[in-house]
Scaffold this motif. Structure first.
Motif, short mmCIF file in Angstrom:
data_model
loop_
_atom_site.label_atom_id
_atom_site.label_comp_id
_atom_site.label_asym_id
_atom_site.label_seq_id
_atom_site.Cartn_x
_atom_site.Cartn_y
_atom_site.Cartn_z
N GLY A 34 0.84 -1.26 -0.16
CA GLY A 34 0.00 -0.23 0.06
C GLY A 34 0.63 0.93 0.03
N ILE A 63 -0.02 2.19 -9.76
CA ILE A 63 -1.21 1.64 -8.34
C ILE A 63 -2.11 2.56 -7.96
CG2 ILE A 63 0.68 3.22 -6.93
CD1 ILE A 63 0.64 1.29 -4.84
N HIS A 113 -5.88 1.94 -5.36
CA HIS A 113 -6.31 0.94 -4.36
C HIS A 113 -8.02 0.73 -4.72
CE1 HIS A 113 -2.55 1.94 -1.55
NE2 HIS A 113 -2.80 3.02 -2.16
N VAL A 161 -4.71 -3.89 -3.35
CA VAL A 161 -3.94 -3.02 -4.18
C VAL A 161 -3.45 -3.45 -5.63
CG1 VAL A 161 -2.12 -1.93 -4.34
CG2 VAL A 161 -2.93 -1.82 -1.90
N PRO A 164 -2.74 -4.76 0.65
CA PRO A 164 -2.38 -3.95 1.12
C PRO A 164 -0.93 -3.99 2.45
CG PRO A 164 -4.51 -3.12 0.84
CD PRO A 164 -4.28 -4.40 0.73
#
Length: 186
Positions: free
Chosen positions: A4, A24, A26, A36, A55
């Motif tokens: 994360g 990246i 989330h 992630v 994460p």
């Protein structure tokens, strides 16, 4: 480092290979657990891969040396770059170049990523100015349409441009996806 906490441009070791994080994201899908989604580029082969992590998962990081160098020319060994302050030249092999050469014309600054002093990848600037060498003739008064036509740039890059762009004009191009951004203002 935790998955994360990764950021784009960071060096990581995945499956025994040196990679660079390119993006990246989330995600928390509905009532499922958060994860992630990391898109990485293998430095040696240039291939992109997406991986999914919790994460809290640990990811091994590596140190990448970054240096801003000026692209000079390409020969049979690869692309030659020069340090603008010391005038030292290095040759980056074709395996480390990928499609980055579609965005670089001579005298363009680019970031060279090195591992233990060996050039491994080239990051072009986020926006480059290229000259259109070939496109269909422009349509007079075609300024308010959203239709695009194909255009070939001096480096061989093919992109789509508005109808009012003619051959010989300089345009700004995004290196993230090769898309037309605007006319160059000078």
């Amino acid at each position: 480092m935790k998955a994360g906490e990764c950021r784009p441009g960071q060096g990581v070791k995945m499956d025994g290979k040196s990679c660079v994080v390119t993006s990246i994201e989330h995600r928390t899908p509905g009532n499922l657990r958060a994860f992630v989604q990391i898109k990485i580029k293998d430095i040696m082969t240039g291939k992109h891969v997406e991986k999914r992590f919790n994460p809290a998962d640990d990811i091994e990081t590596i140190t990448l040396d970054r240096s801003d160098l000026e692209y000079l020319y390409t020969d049979t060994d690869g692309a030659v770059f020069m340090n603008p302050t010391t005038f030292d030249q290095i040759t980056v092999p074709e395996t480390a170049l990928g499609d980055v050469m579609l965005y670089l014309r001579p005298n363009t600054l680019a970031t060279i990523l090195s591992i233990d002093g060996v050039p491994a990848a080239v990051e072009p600037p986020t926006v480059v100015v290229l000259t259109v060498t070939e496109t269909e003739p422009g349509i007079k008064g075609a300024t308010a349409t959203n239709q695009l036509k194909p255009a070939t740039c001096e480096t061989g890059l093919t992109t789509r441009v508005p109808p009012f762009i003619d051959a010989g004009e300089e345009i700004r191009v995004s290196t993230a996806d090769g898309s037309y951004l605007s006319r160059s203002t000078g």
